[in-house]
Design an enzyme around this catalytic site. Sequence first.
Site, PDB file in Angstrom:
ATOM      1  N   ASP A 345    -126.334  -3.121  48.221  1.00  0.00           N
ATOM      2  CA  ASP A 345    -126.963  -2.270  47.216  1.00  0.00           C
ATOM      3  C   ASP A 345    -126.203  -0.940  47.203  1.00  0.00           C
ATOM      4  O   ASP A 345    -125.445  -0.646  48.142  1.00  0.00           O
ATOM      5  CB  ASP A 345    -128.434  -2.070  47.591  1.00  0.00           C
ATOM      6  CG  ASP A 345    -129.101  -1.012  46.734  1.00  0.00           C
ATOM      7  OD1 ASP A 345    -129.024  -1.120  45.504  1.00  0.00           O
ATOM      8  OD2 ASP A 345    -129.680  -0.073  47.304  1.00  0.00           O
ATOM      9  N   ASP A 564    -131.892  -0.932  50.985  1.00  0.00           N
ATOM     10  CA  ASP A 564    -132.866  -0.030  51.615  1.00  0.00           C
ATOM     11  C   ASP A 564    -134.154   0.145  50.825  1.00  0.00           C
ATOM     12  O   ASP A 564    -135.115   0.715  51.331  1.00  0.00           O
ATOM     13  CB  ASP A 564    -132.235   1.352  51.830  1.00  0.00           C
ATOM     14  CG  ASP A 564    -132.184   2.170  50.552  1.00  0.00           C
ATOM     15  OD1 ASP A 564    -132.488   3.362  50.581  1.00  0.00           O
ATOM     16  OD2 ASP A 564    -131.841   1.583  49.498  1.00  0.00           O
ATOM     17  N   ASP A 568    -134.919  -4.053  46.756  1.00  0.00           N
ATOM     18  CA  ASP A 568    -133.974  -4.908  47.473  1.00  0.00           C
ATOM     19  C   ASP A 568    -134.680  -5.971  48.303  1.00  0.00           C
ATOM     20  O   ASP A 568    -134.035  -6.915  48.778  1.00  0.00           O
ATOM     21  CB  ASP A 568    -133.088  -4.070  48.412  1.00  0.00           C
ATOM     22  CG  ASP A 568    -132.236  -3.069  47.649  1.00  0.00           C
ATOM     23  OD1 ASP A 568    -131.723  -3.440  46.586  1.00  0.00           O
ATOM     24  OD2 ASP A 568    -132.090  -1.933  48.127  1.00  0.00           O
TER      25      ASP A 568
END
Length: 678
Positions: A345, A564, A568
């Site tokens: 990410d 995080d 996600d």
Amino acid sequence: MTKHKVEQIQAQKMEERHFAQSEAPSSGKTTQIFRCTHYWSLCKRYPIPAVALLLLLISVLLWLARRSDLADWVLLAILIWGGIPLLWETIRRLWHKEFSIDIIAGIAIIGSLLLHEYLAGAIVVLMLSGGEALEAYALRRARSSLSSLVERVPRTTHIWQGKQLLDIPVETVQPGMIVVIKPGELVPVDGAIVQGSSSVSQADLTGEPIPVRKIPGMGLLSGSVNLDGILEVRASKLSAESKYAQIVRLVTEAQEQKAPIHRLADRYSIVFTLLTIVLATAAWTMSGNQVYALAVLVVATPCPLILATPIAIMSGINMAARNGIIVKSGSAIEQLGEINIAVFDKTGTLTLGMPKVSSILLATESQRKNPYTEDEILRYAASVEQLSTHILASAIVDAGLKRNITLATANNFEEIFGKGVHATLATSQSEEYQGEGNSIAVAVGNRTFIRMLDIPLPEYFLEEREHRRFLGQICSFVALNGTVEALIIMEDVPRPEIRQLCPKLKQSGIEEIILLTGDSEAVAQQVGHLAGMDRIIARCLPEDKVHVVQDLESKGLKVLMVGDGINDAPALATATVGMALGTQGLTAAASAADTVLLSTNILGVSTAVFLGRRVMRIAQQGIWIGMGLSGLAMVFAAFGYIPPAAGAILQEGIDVLVIFNALRVTAIHIKKGSEDSF
């Protein structure tokens, strides 16, 4: 903190030190008692090997006393005492269709009983039960770094009541309360320092070995260790909601819920067992001596194979914990060793996840009514924003503090959350300003907020705002006395170490590295190229990230997903191994992930992959060493060169060799710092 209070705390610590010294003479006796209690608890925890060892020693003494008849009865007692539970466990596994390599040991115990080779059978019982006990003990020791988190949870803390320092339970601390932390103590709750300065170790939280100097105004994480100064800290959360409590809760859940470690040796169990039975049968047929067959079974007893994987894996989990990585299960670290694709990410993972002021754009010369400098604009904006809790306000205030700008007092403060703030600031007589009296009206906010205040927006600033938004930056207008004078530009800053991330992952054996982000193509390309990503996929919704991971796994690839945020969590749960960054607090992402990186250094991802690779390599080495040496010994035993009793002792030596090989994991050296992570 007053001088009187400091002296009072120091006097208290002197009394504690004096008391500790007065207790010192009895410490030797206490240590001896502790050792005896420890050994007794080990015997109670592992009764079969303890009793078997004791009886084996008794049989040796009887044999030396030339009472071999009694020695045989003692050895038979070992076979019955230890053999029946071990055989029952093997039968139970077979009943549940769990074909394991323990079958060879069971056949060896039965064979030694039928052929009256009690010494060989007793050694097999001791070897098998002792191996399992050693495995359990090694796993307990390997978990020491994780268990110590729970053991070190602060139970009490200190507060001032008048001039008296009182101890109170940590769970009674409320947000806003000020607690006192003495040198050497664990920080009990998350908060901010209001008085005092000290060096603070965050090694147990993040794996970073270098203490950080903390001063008033700086945040403090629970679980950190206050090293040398006395600190007064204003709590920002309840103890149950603090970072340390979240970590402890996560580790506890991981230990309770983790999937059992499948012994890697069991993959070879059918082939190895069949090979052993065939060789034992051949030895019996060719020699006509059943003892030869028993000798083959004894040296094939698979303790080395049983021990190799669990000890290596749990030692790897321990090493990961020392480096700020929580691995929830043995299967997670095993899968880390097989990863070949890494997916990241962007926001909060490759970037800091917290906006920072990157620049301040002033009005053009022709538009300026007053020649304000960047520092003056920042002083006005930060003075107003210091009363807001918005994340952008914090970024502006932090920028002002970093420039050592003295902030002014704000009056008539008003905020429309998510849009902006405005207030009046008292100004000095020497300051140039427009307005009535010694004050200036300051407004800081977005375009909608400025228009709500009926303040004209210059076209120059509007065009610049659109350009900055395209680049993924955030803009706040600053208006002084009804005129927009500047544009404060903020952006999510990439982590300084991301340039090293991809090369290190490639060095660890990762074949492709992919960036998945919901941001625009321009922002994604900017960060992706900086990090050296192989593939960049922008404008991804949470379900899109899941689909990408699923597509990769459908091709037979092993995927590591690093993120995080809550968005996600689905992809983290879908990936072969999900790794969450817990630096911003352990959220849904940490719950869904298989591993949690506590360090602020993203290079911890490469450290985790490196550890997984090394752990599984060492485990495989142990298995092949054990199988190779056992196979060689089986050949010699089949020709009658190794009697059953000697074979059992030889197998013990192979056990020790495999155990030492597995414990090599604890000697893996991981360098700290940005230059090299391993």
